[in-house]
Write a protein that holds these residues in place. Sequence first.
Motif, PDB file in Angstrom:
ATOM      1  N   ARG A 627       0.861  -1.176   0.000  1.00 17.16           N
ATOM      2  CA  ARG A 627       0.000   0.000   0.000  1.00 17.16           C
ATOM      3  C   ARG A 627       0.901   1.230   0.000  1.00 17.16           C
ATOM      4  N   GLU A 628       0.702   2.115  -0.990  1.00 16.55           N
ATOM      5  CA  GLU A 628       1.542   3.297  -1.081  1.00 16.55           C
ATOM      6  C   GLU A 628       0.718   4.523  -1.453  1.00 16.55           C
ATOM      7  N   THR A 629       1.280   5.686  -1.085  1.00 21.13           N
ATOM      8  CA  THR A 629       0.662   6.967  -1.403  1.00 21.13           C
ATOM      9  C   THR A 629       1.490   7.650  -2.487  1.00 21.13           C
ATOM     10  N   CYS A 654      -4.894   0.780 -10.109  1.00 22.40           N
ATOM     11  CA  CYS A 654      -5.220   2.022  -9.421  1.00 22.40           C
ATOM     12  C   CYS A 654      -5.462   3.091 -10.470  1.00 22.40           C
ATOM     13  N   THR A 666      -3.966   7.195  -2.564  1.00 26.18           N
ATOM     14  CA  THR A 666      -3.430   5.991  -1.934  1.00 26.18           C
ATOM     15  C   THR A 666      -3.912   4.785  -2.713  1.00 26.18           C
ATOM     16  N   CYS A 667      -2.967   3.885  -3.049  1.00 26.62           N
ATOM     17  CA  CYS A 667      -3.301   2.720  -3.875  1.00 26.62           C
ATOM     18  C   CYS A 667      -2.891   1.438  -3.162  1.00 26.62           C
ATOM     19  N   VAL A 668      -3.745   0.427  -3.266  1.00 26.99           N
ATOM     20  CA  VAL A 668      -3.405  -0.923  -2.826  1.00 26.99           C
ATOM     21  C   VAL A 668      -2.720  -1.608  -4.002  1.00 26.99           C
ATOM     22  N   SER A 693       5.366   4.826   1.257  1.00 25.36           N
ATOM     23  CA  SER A 693       4.670   3.653   1.789  1.00 25.36           C
ATOM     24  C   SER A 693       4.221   3.918   3.206  1.00 25.36           C
TER      25      SER A 693
END
Length: 693
Positions: A627-629, A654, A666-668, A693
């Motif tokens: 998971r990161e931004t 995403c 923010t994406c998984v 992250s």
Amino acid sequence: MTTGVDGDVLYGAVTETANNDETDSVSAAVYDTAGNYLCYYGSYPGGCELGSAGTYTVVVALAYSSGDMAYTLSVQSQRTPSGCRTLGDGFFSFSSAGHAGELARGAAGDCYTFDQPVGSVLQMFAPGASDSGDVRGQILDADYQPVCPVQDAYACTLSTPGPYHLMVFELYSNPVTYTLRMARISHSTGCGAVGTGTLDSGNAVGCHQLHASSAGGVVVRIHNDQSIWWRLYDEAGQEICDKYASLRACQLPAAGDYTIVTSNQDWEPVTYQIAVASLTGSAGCTTTASLRWDQAAELLHQTSPVQTNCQEFSGAAGQRVVVYAAPTRYNDVYPMVVNGAGEVLCAGYSEETGCLLPDDGTYRVVSYLEQWDAESADETYKVQIRSLSTPQGCPVVQPGGFNEPPAGAYAPVRCRTLRIPGPGSYQIRAFDDENYRMGASVFDSTGHRLCDDSANCAFPAAGDYTLVLSAQVTSRVIDNDFSYVVSLLPPRPSGCPPLAQELYRGVFTDPGQVLCVQLPQSTGQRVVELVPAGTGYPLTKVYDSTGQYLCDSSYELWQTSCLLTGTAPYVAVVSQQEGVAPGPVAARFLRVDGPPSCPVFDGSALTTGGDDFSVCRAVPADAHAARETFTWKRTAGTGGAYLSIFDANGVRRCGPTGTFPERTVTCVLPAGALTVVLNASEAGATFDLTRQS
């Protein structure tokens, strides 16, 4: 009480006039000579069936106590009534004011007797009672059997012989004045001619006399309807039609006299105009010499609220004719097709368009405007009477090609003749000068509808077919002051130039134009479509070499990715969105599951603009979290950008996000290598793109 006849019925009521105990009530019981209980009377009038002639006893008593109570007892014989009024023939005229009566408190009722021919049909009126009284009654025949209740406004048939008897009473024994009215519909008298009428509020009833010189259809017109219900009866009182069951036209079975009964369904009094137009003659009709499509619509005038217009035309057996009618200002137009006998044709619902004429001969289109207001004086509406069978006057369109202007040039006339070279499917679309799509249907030479323009149209053989704009919308007139283009294309794209690289640039020169290009990718690869941010999004579909549809920009090309299956090469068919003026278009068909490879994401500034409106960066499988931004920010130039992230298989995981000059999302993220794409505008700009992250 003594009755001199067997089987008498005594109507009676016992009513309190003074009560010292409000918790008590009074009633009266009836006994025969042997002391057998027969029935009782309360404060509501009722009837008591007696046996043999003789003397009967009525015992009046309190229900619960032995206190004091003043009361009135009223009894009236059914068979030998006292003071029974005879209603003469003049009473049954519609012009009669009826009979005014009065009932005292506790009265058993007023008695009336009359005679009319058996089978007579009477228009019943609700008794006009004072002080909201509820006056009712029951008409009995010669055998004292019930025939018709008296309470509401309706039509009643005297189905059994008279003389007839009627007892009128107030349901709660209250004192009341009332008006008794009954008018004969069969062989009616006292009705005025059609023209005008006035009805009081609340189910008031009126009538009009109509003489028909022949059998056939008529149109009954009432100004704005005005909440007025009407029924039309023959001389025998049989209902021929009513306001709605007639489908706006009545078929009279024979020449003779008819009666129209009107009733007010509103709470306010109303004055109205009424007219009846015959459908059997041609008096007052104009003649429509041709059913060609290239002639202007006819402009009709209506200068009266109940005027009806008529247009004659010649038709042939098996010919399919369609009528379009529309007002020049807000209103409703009602047209109908009528044959020589005055019969309305094609009045019900049909899956087909237009009306199939049964015989050779002269037909008429009868029409009128529904609404009329205080500002109305000379209202107008347009009518198009057109032939769908072997139509004439339609500009000819032959199949065109992709990347070319539409085959059907910008021109007026509601129809087009589609000259099809052989059996097969074609895509047919019509567009106005602002590039908005127009609904249309396609017909064969007999006027049978083959298809609408929502999908490809299959033509069974070579020949001429007819396209009609808004063919199913008969309430719309498209006159010759409106022009449009028609795109007629084969379903399988051809003549599409190959794209050497991922970026495609084309130019729409005309509304309705369709472009196509051959993609450089191969079978099994995944692609997405990227267009400059902030521009109009084209509508794109991808096909394989056999014409098999694969995906489009409504989902896969923009939301996930498009897997190229089937047989290469692949083509993208590009259309403009509706309402977008013709102009240049740019689209990048980017492979997202492999080469061309993208530089590794290192956080350096990204430069966009011109052909490079989209940039990509690779993220190795071991270089990202689950998971990161991601944050992008424009540091120079103009315009915004949107972000998309694809996994190693080319599936979008995403985005696409909205278009912004600065944004954090923010994406998984799935396991494996990733491709990050930032899509900006063609205007030059610099963005910082960071991840955390």
